[in-house]
Design a protein around this motif. Sequence first.
Motif, PDB file in Angstrom:
ATOM      1  N   MET A 270      41.984  40.301  44.645  1.00 23.46           N
ATOM      2  CA  MET A 270      42.810  39.081  44.648  1.00 23.46           C
ATOM      3  C   MET A 270      43.019  38.547  43.225  1.00 23.46           C
ATOM      4  O   MET A 270      42.867  37.362  42.943  1.00 23.46           O
ATOM      5  N   ASN A 271      43.329  39.478  42.299  1.00 21.68           N
ATOM      6  CA  ASN A 271      43.591  39.137  40.892  1.00 21.68           C
ATOM      7  C   ASN A 271      42.381  38.515  40.184  1.00 21.68           C
ATOM      8  O   ASN A 271      42.511  37.932  39.119  1.00 21.68           O
ATOM      9  N   GLY A 272      41.207  38.646  40.783  1.00 22.00           N
ATOM     10  CA  GLY A 272      39.990  38.139  40.144  1.00 22.00           C
ATOM     11  C   GLY A 272      39.047  39.285  39.840  1.00 22.00           C
ATOM     12  O   GLY A 272      39.153  40.368  40.414  1.00 22.00           O
ATOM     13  N   GLU A 273      38.109  39.062  38.936  1.00 23.91           N
ATOM     14  CA  GLU A 273      37.126  40.085  38.575  1.00 23.91           C
ATOM     15  C   GLU A 273      35.720  39.538  38.781  1.00 23.91           C
ATOM     16  O   GLU A 273      35.435  38.401  38.382  1.00 23.91           O
ATOM     17  N   GLN A 274      34.878  40.335  39.406  1.00 23.45           N
ATOM     18  CA  GLN A 274      33.521  39.882  39.704  1.00 23.45           C
ATOM     19  C   GLN A 274      32.540  41.020  39.427  1.00 23.45           C
ATOM     20  O   GLN A 274      32.766  42.170  39.822  1.00 23.45           O
ATOM     21  N   LEU A 275      31.462  40.678  38.732  1.00 20.81           N
ATOM     22  CA  LEU A 275      30.391  41.643  38.498  1.00 20.81           C
ATOM     23  C   LEU A 275      29.745  41.987  39.843  1.00 20.81           C
ATOM     24  O   LEU A 275      29.511  41.104  40.665  1.00 20.81           O
TER      25      LEU A 275
END
Length: 577
Positions: A560-565
């Motif tokens: 969703m256009n986000g980045e998460q470790l």
Amino acid sequence: MIKRWVFSPPNRPLQTEIASKLKISPLLAQVLVNRGIVDVASARSFLQPQIASLGDPSLLPDIEKASIRINEAIRRGERIVIYGDYDVDGLSATALMYRCLKLLRAQVSYYIPERLEEGYGLNADAIQKLREEGANVILTVDCGINACREADIARACGIDLIITDHHRPGQEIPGAFAVINPKLHASHHLFRDLSGVGIAFKLAWAIGQLFSPQKKVSPDFKDFLLSAVGLVALGTIADVVPLVGENRIITKYGLSALQHTEIPGLRALLDVADLSRTNLDAFHVGYRLGPRLNAPGRIGNAGIVVELLTTPCKERATEIANFLEQENKRRQEMQVDIMASARKKVLHELNLDETTAIVLADHAWHPGIIGIIASKIVEEFNRPTVMIAVADDIGRGSARSIPSFHILEALESCRDTLLSVGGHAQAAGLKIHPHNIDEFRDMLNRTTAQRLCKTDLVRVLNIDAEIALSLLSKAVVAELARLSPHGEGNPIPLFAVTNAKIVGQPRRIGTKGQHLTFYVKQGDVAVRAVAFGMGEQIDRLKQNGRMCSLAFTVKINTWMNGEQLELEVKDLKFDDE
């Protein structure tokens, strides 16, 4: 299944030197040391692979003799037949040599043996047939190193046989016109772990050098070679050769060439695999492209794959790519049935406490699928495995092994019970009379019992370093990406964290709830974790605040256009168990 964690011993002086000289983190430096890097120069070349560092083709035995003969055949208008193999390595090698010789206006065709009717490698009937059709030169790719009888037949037929192969030679070398195999040469300057298509690439390069007045190839031929590196990457990754040395260079550049390829068949293949807009890595080749290219050779005739990789027609390429998609779906359905049958045999017919090698046989199994199943059985039960498909009073077997155990040597010690055997340290093939299967099973188990102990049968997780969650960041993940492409000989870095808490509410995810997601916390840092295939363990995690240790790889999840470790969990241990 219980896993044994083995931590790589830290080499602080070398780690510090590499980190300082190359301006990289100590963590990346330690992972390089764990991969066998012994000095700063080796670390630099690993992180910055250069295509100019590929070894000169002339280092390979007999390659000059072979390239002169092929150039001579081209000039005289003689008929050259490329004799390939039905796996991705052999098919990509066939396509590469065909494209090379067509570029040089050779009279060239190709021949791919049919898996079930002819089996692997050169066969006498095919040689006779090709001679009747006017073949003057037969060039093998990815096969032939043990074809001593067939080499004699070719010579008797007046055919010049040129063998290019990367499999381990036997005690006798075929009496062919030329035999190109890096494993025949002991020079430390020669890279010995090339795939079949890697050797074909070197031969194409040598042929191009001969066509040029100077040793450098012509600009057109250079463009061909740079484009062909995409085909080399396909076969190199799919054949699971070590992605180090020249294979690392080839794969690094080849993935880029593959992504930007103008070969119609590869573009169509990328489209059906939904990879046209993806940054390709070794995973995409190994698990998305490779299975589609392998499918016809497993359950039909693989020659159509060479047509895909050589046709100039976009419409025909699309048609073949769609056919491969359907064949792959058919292969997947067959695989599910055979896997269920094989697991049932392991769980109900074997005593794993007394079994050091799993040997399974069935009349209902398809011989083209059993190699995949053997790999999965090894993965689950951590024992060398041989799957045998029995039909028409012959058993065709595929063997796979656990790391560090040489399955081919073990099979060769059982040669008295087999009709034929060949392959590599980790994967091999065999033929056997069905009435010899029980004797073979007993003999292989005696052999493996002598060489393996109980701890060898416990799956090992080689952990690069124990780290704190606070050390992880997007920047660290980006830096570790410099180690790619990953594969045999260069696995994705595996880390461990201890004294961490399970926090929040663990959830089952996936279409059947087969996976887990949860958060793990250490100090003030909490990170999302995903555990594939561990859905049934959810009850172990539900006790909030329970202390645990994780073995994991780390990645950035883009959604969703986000980045998460995110941590991808490979094993989970609780402190109170």
